[in-house]
Design a protein around this motif. Sequence first.
Motif, mmCIF file in Angstrom:
data_model
loop_
_atom_site.group_PDB
_atom_site.id
_atom_site.type_symbol
_atom_site.label_atom_id
_atom_site.label_comp_id
_atom_site.label_asym_id
_atom_site.label_seq_id
_atom_site.Cartn_x
_atom_site.Cartn_y
_atom_site.Cartn_z
ATOM 1 N N ILE A 78 0.865 -1.126 -0.006
ATOM 2 C CA ILE A 78 -0.185 0.026 0.055
ATOM 3 C C ILE A 78 0.927 1.323 0.066
ATOM 4 N N TYR A 103 2.509 1.872 -3.402
ATOM 5 C CA TYR A 103 1.520 2.193 -4.549
ATOM 6 C C TYR A 103 0.795 3.451 -4.242
ATOM 7 N N HIS A 104 0.668 3.928 -3.012
ATOM 8 C CA HIS A 104 -0.089 5.265 -2.631
ATOM 9 C C HIS A 104 0.731 6.255 -1.815
ATOM 10 N N GLN A 105 2.312 5.984 -1.987
ATOM 11 C CA GLN A 105 3.073 6.906 -1.322
ATOM 12 C C GLN A 105 2.875 8.328 -1.993
ATOM 13 N N CYS A 108 1.846 8.072 2.211
ATOM 14 C CA CYS A 108 0.420 7.970 2.543
ATOM 15 C C CYS A 108 0.377 7.972 4.320
ATOM 16 N N GLU A 111 -4.596 6.294 6.234
ATOM 17 C CA GLU A 111 -4.862 6.029 4.956
ATOM 18 C C GLU A 111 -4.536 4.511 4.667
ATOM 19 N N ILE A 112 -3.453 3.892 5.170
ATOM 20 C CA ILE A 112 -3.258 2.620 5.124
ATOM 21 C C ILE A 112 -4.391 1.713 5.585
ATOM 22 N N ILE A 154 -7.375 1.443 3.372
ATOM 23 C CA ILE A 154 -7.498 0.636 2.394
ATOM 24 C C ILE A 154 -7.420 -0.729 2.675
ATOM 25 N N THR A 165 3.582 10.768 7.036
ATOM 26 C CA THR A 165 3.518 9.718 5.773
ATOM 27 C C THR A 165 4.641 8.982 5.679
ATOM 28 N N ARG A 180 7.249 3.426 -9.978
ATOM 29 C CA ARG A 180 6.432 3.398 -11.343
ATOM 30 C C ARG A 180 6.633 1.780 -11.807
ATOM 31 N N LEU A 225 -1.423 -3.891 -9.732
ATOM 32 C CA LEU A 225 -2.134 -4.360 -8.510
ATOM 33 C C LEU A 225 -2.947 -5.786 -8.880
#
Length: 220
Positions: A108, A111-113, A115, A119-120, A123, A156, A173, A178
């Motif tokens: 998580i 892919y979402h940094q 965060c 937020e973790i 998800i 974060t 990237r 996913l």
Amino acid sequence: MSEHADDKEESLFEAPPMAEQERMIEAILFATAEPVSVRDMQARMPHGSEPKEALVYLTKRYEGRGVHVVRVGDAYAIRTAPDLGFLMQKETVETRKLSRAAIETLAIIAYHQPCTRAEIEEIRGVSVSRGTIDQLIEMEWIRFGRRRMTPGRPVTFVVTENFLDHFGLENARDLPGLKELRAAGLLESRPAPMGADAGDEPEDAEQDDLFEDDDVIELP
């Protein structure tokens, strides 16, 4: 001052030939276990050197060889060619055991940094124990990022260059999709407890143990 003296003084600041700069870059990368940034190379090399240009030549020279010049974030390193990694298994394999909770948390963040912990948890659908975060930080796979400019200014988390280097990635990237992670079982949904609503959080959410005997994944 004579013209001859001026020429001599100017030559003191003349950059080495590009072939010599390429050799210098090669020596730096071979002698350093961690990836080296262009800025660090510039600081080590003679005045007027162009490490970026030298890296282009060095990278090309190592194409098809047993080792490659690879980019890791904003730095560079010499690493074993991917198709020859099996030869190094006995020397480099280190078994690390992570619970599925730690794997999901790491994925998580990647892919979402950047965060936050909240937020973790949103998800994943369950609380994240402090031990999970601490273990990933201790492994140097994640680090603290900038605080959010929101009430409470929560910290974060982002992945580190050590994480990218370990998995042979240039940047986040390059992570697999996913769908591929779910196919590998790394992002499976946790079943809701018997008799609980879909939105309810498991009672033992805080017991997000890192080394659960029945839920351990081994990573190289």
